[in-house]
Design a protein around this motif. Sequence first.
Motif, PDB file in Angstrom:
ATOM      1  N   GLU A 144       1.250  -1.409   1.603  1.00  0.00           N
ATOM      2  CA  GLU A 144       0.240  -1.332   2.656  1.00  0.00           C
ATOM      3  C   GLU A 144       0.035   0.109   3.111  1.00  0.00           C
ATOM      4  O   GLU A 144      -1.096   0.544   3.332  1.00  0.00           O
ATOM      5  CB  GLU A 144       0.633  -2.227   3.834  1.00  0.00           C
ATOM      6  CG  GLU A 144       0.547  -3.702   3.503  1.00  0.00           C
ATOM      7  CD  GLU A 144       1.168  -4.607   4.556  1.00  0.00           C
ATOM      8  OE1 GLU A 144       1.796  -4.098   5.517  1.00  0.00           O
ATOM      9  OE2 GLU A 144       1.035  -5.839   4.407  1.00  0.00           O
ATOM     10  N   GLN A 145       1.119   0.860   3.235  1.00  0.00           N
ATOM     11  CA  GLN A 145       1.024   2.267   3.636  1.00  0.00           C
ATOM     12  C   GLN A 145       0.323   3.074   2.546  1.00  0.00           C
ATOM     13  O   GLN A 145      -0.523   3.921   2.836  1.00  0.00           O
ATOM     14  CB  GLN A 145       2.412   2.854   3.907  1.00  0.00           C
ATOM     15  CG  GLN A 145       2.378   4.283   4.409  1.00  0.00           C
ATOM     16  CD  GLN A 145       1.859   4.389   5.827  1.00  0.00           C
ATOM     17  OE1 GLN A 145       2.242   3.618   6.698  1.00  0.00           O
ATOM     18  NE2 GLN A 145       0.978   5.331   6.077  1.00  0.00           N
ATOM     19  N   LEU A 146       0.645   2.811   1.304  1.00  0.00           N
ATOM     20  CA  LEU A 146       0.002   3.483   0.173  1.00  0.00           C
ATOM     21  C   LEU A 146      -1.506   3.230   0.211  1.00  0.00           C
ATOM     22  O   LEU A 146      -2.309   4.155   0.101  1.00  0.00           O
ATOM     23  CB  LEU A 146       0.583   2.972  -1.145  1.00  0.00           C
ATOM     24  CG  LEU A 146      -0.009   3.567  -2.414  1.00  0.00           C
ATOM     25  CD1 LEU A 146       0.624   4.932  -2.675  1.00  0.00           C
ATOM     26  CD2 LEU A 146       0.226   2.637  -3.589  1.00  0.00           C
ATOM     27  N   TYR A 147      -1.873   1.985   0.398  1.00  0.00           N
ATOM     28  CA  TYR A 147      -3.285   1.607   0.444  1.00  0.00           C
ATOM     29  C   TYR A 147      -3.985   2.289   1.621  1.00  0.00           C
ATOM     30  O   TYR A 147      -5.075   2.840   1.482  1.00  0.00           O
ATOM     31  CB  TYR A 147      -3.423   0.086   0.537  1.00  0.00           C
ATOM     32  CG  TYR A 147      -4.852  -0.367   0.371  1.00  0.00           C
ATOM     33  CD1 TYR A 147      -5.363  -0.625  -0.900  1.00  0.00           C
ATOM     34  CD2 TYR A 147      -5.688  -0.533   1.471  1.00  0.00           C
ATOM     35  CE1 TYR A 147      -6.676  -1.025  -1.074  1.00  0.00           C
ATOM     36  CE2 TYR A 147      -7.002  -0.942   1.309  1.00  0.00           C
ATOM     37  CZ  TYR A 147      -7.491  -1.182   0.037  1.00  0.00           C
ATOM     38  OH  TYR A 147      -8.791  -1.567  -0.125  1.00  0.00           O
ATOM     39  N   GLN A 148      -3.345   2.263   2.755  1.00  0.00           N
ATOM     40  CA  GLN A 148      -3.910   2.890   3.952  1.00  0.00           C
ATOM     41  C   GLN A 148      -4.131   4.382   3.733  1.00  0.00           C
ATOM     42  O   GLN A 148      -5.160   4.923   4.124  1.00  0.00           O
ATOM     43  CB  GLN A 148      -2.983   2.651   5.139  1.00  0.00           C
ATOM     44  CG  GLN A 148      -3.470   3.250   6.446  1.00  0.00           C
ATOM     45  CD  GLN A 148      -2.471   3.006   7.576  1.00  0.00           C
ATOM     46  OE1 GLN A 148      -1.634   2.116   7.513  1.00  0.00           O
ATOM     47  NE2 GLN A 148      -2.577   3.802   8.610  1.00  0.00           N
ATOM     48  N   ASN A 149      -3.192   5.041   3.092  1.00  0.00           N
ATOM     49  CA  ASN A 149      -3.270   6.487   2.896  1.00  0.00           C
ATOM     50  C   ASN A 149      -4.290   6.905   1.847  1.00  0.00           C
ATOM     51  O   ASN A 149      -4.908   7.961   1.986  1.00  0.00           O
ATOM     52  CB  ASN A 149      -1.908   7.048   2.478  1.00  0.00           C
ATOM     53  CG  ASN A 149      -0.893   7.019   3.590  1.00  0.00           C
ATOM     54  OD1 ASN A 149      -1.179   6.634   4.720  1.00  0.00           O
ATOM     55  ND2 ASN A 149       0.333   7.407   3.270  1.00  0.00           N
ATOM     56  N   TYR A 150      -4.439   6.135   0.782  1.00  0.00           N
ATOM     57  CA  TYR A 150      -5.172   6.625  -0.382  1.00  0.00           C
ATOM     58  C   TYR A 150      -6.388   5.807  -0.819  1.00  0.00           C
ATOM     59  O   TYR A 150      -7.129   6.247  -1.683  1.00  0.00           O
ATOM     60  CB  TYR A 150      -4.218   6.745  -1.574  1.00  0.00           C
ATOM     61  CG  TYR A 150      -3.070   7.674  -1.310  1.00  0.00           C
ATOM     62  CD1 TYR A 150      -3.258   9.049  -1.231  1.00  0.00           C
ATOM     63  CD2 TYR A 150      -1.776   7.180  -1.135  1.00  0.00           C
ATOM     64  CE1 TYR A 150      -2.204   9.904  -0.976  1.00  0.00           C
ATOM     65  CE2 TYR A 150      -0.707   8.036  -0.897  1.00  0.00           C
ATOM     66  CZ  TYR A 150      -0.933   9.391  -0.807  1.00  0.00           C
ATOM     67  OH  TYR A 150       0.106  10.240  -0.565  1.00  0.00           O
ATOM     68  N   SER A 151      -6.597   4.642  -0.248  1.00  0.00           N
ATOM     69  CA  SER A 151      -7.690   3.799  -0.738  1.00  0.00           C
ATOM     70  C   SER A 151      -9.058   4.435  -0.557  1.00  0.00           C
ATOM     71  O   SER A 151      -9.918   4.323  -1.445  1.00  0.00           O
ATOM     72  CB  SER A 151      -7.654   2.419  -0.076  1.00  0.00           C
ATOM     73  OG  SER A 151      -7.837   2.531   1.327  1.00  0.00           O
ATOM     74  N   GLY A 152      -9.283   5.109   0.545  1.00  0.00           N
ATOM     75  CA  GLY A 152     -10.585   5.723   0.789  1.00  0.00           C
ATOM     76  C   GLY A 152     -10.935   6.784  -0.243  1.00  0.00           C
ATOM     77  O   GLY A 152     -12.044   6.788  -0.796  1.00  0.00           O
TER      78      GLY A 152
END
Length: 180
Positions: A31-39
């Motif tokens: 979830e943290q990975l997604y939050q940091n890099y998805s955009g």
Amino acid sequence: FPSHDNLKGTRTYTEAQICEGLKARQRNAFEQLYQNYSGALLGILVRMLRDKGAGEDALQEVFVKVWNNIDKYDSSKSGLFAWMATIARNYALDKIRIKGHHTRWEIQPGQPVENTDTRAELFTDAIGFERLMKTLDEGQKEIIDILYFKGYTHAEAAEELNIPLGTVKSRVRRPIVTGK
């Protein structure tokens, strides 16, 4: 990544901590990975695929690939975002080639990606790209530009620049291995 951490709070995690959590298969690390890099990854995919829906679908696939291949990530060879961006780029190139056409795109540092939310803007300076580019020689800068911002394959870059394929590959690899 202790399981009791509240990731919605202000706590931030280092790439190393996120990677450790991913390797331990911790959902909150993902979830943290997604939050940091998805955009940023969505921005790359939408720009390459020229379609927001296709970019969103591809983003899902890219994160699955990251999750399944995190044990192959080597922090001594590249940063986490660079590794994930390469996965995203390769995935998009595969999709483009499957469609039977090859289009060129151009991304300028700091250029917003159209038709995406504001998190999908490509602020390359935020990941240290501008600083990195200043350390490269002109040949290396030219290769990075043609591969990552114009969408050429290594073979196409060699042909376009009229240099051997091995030279293209070594100019890309040299800064990663030696830092110069």
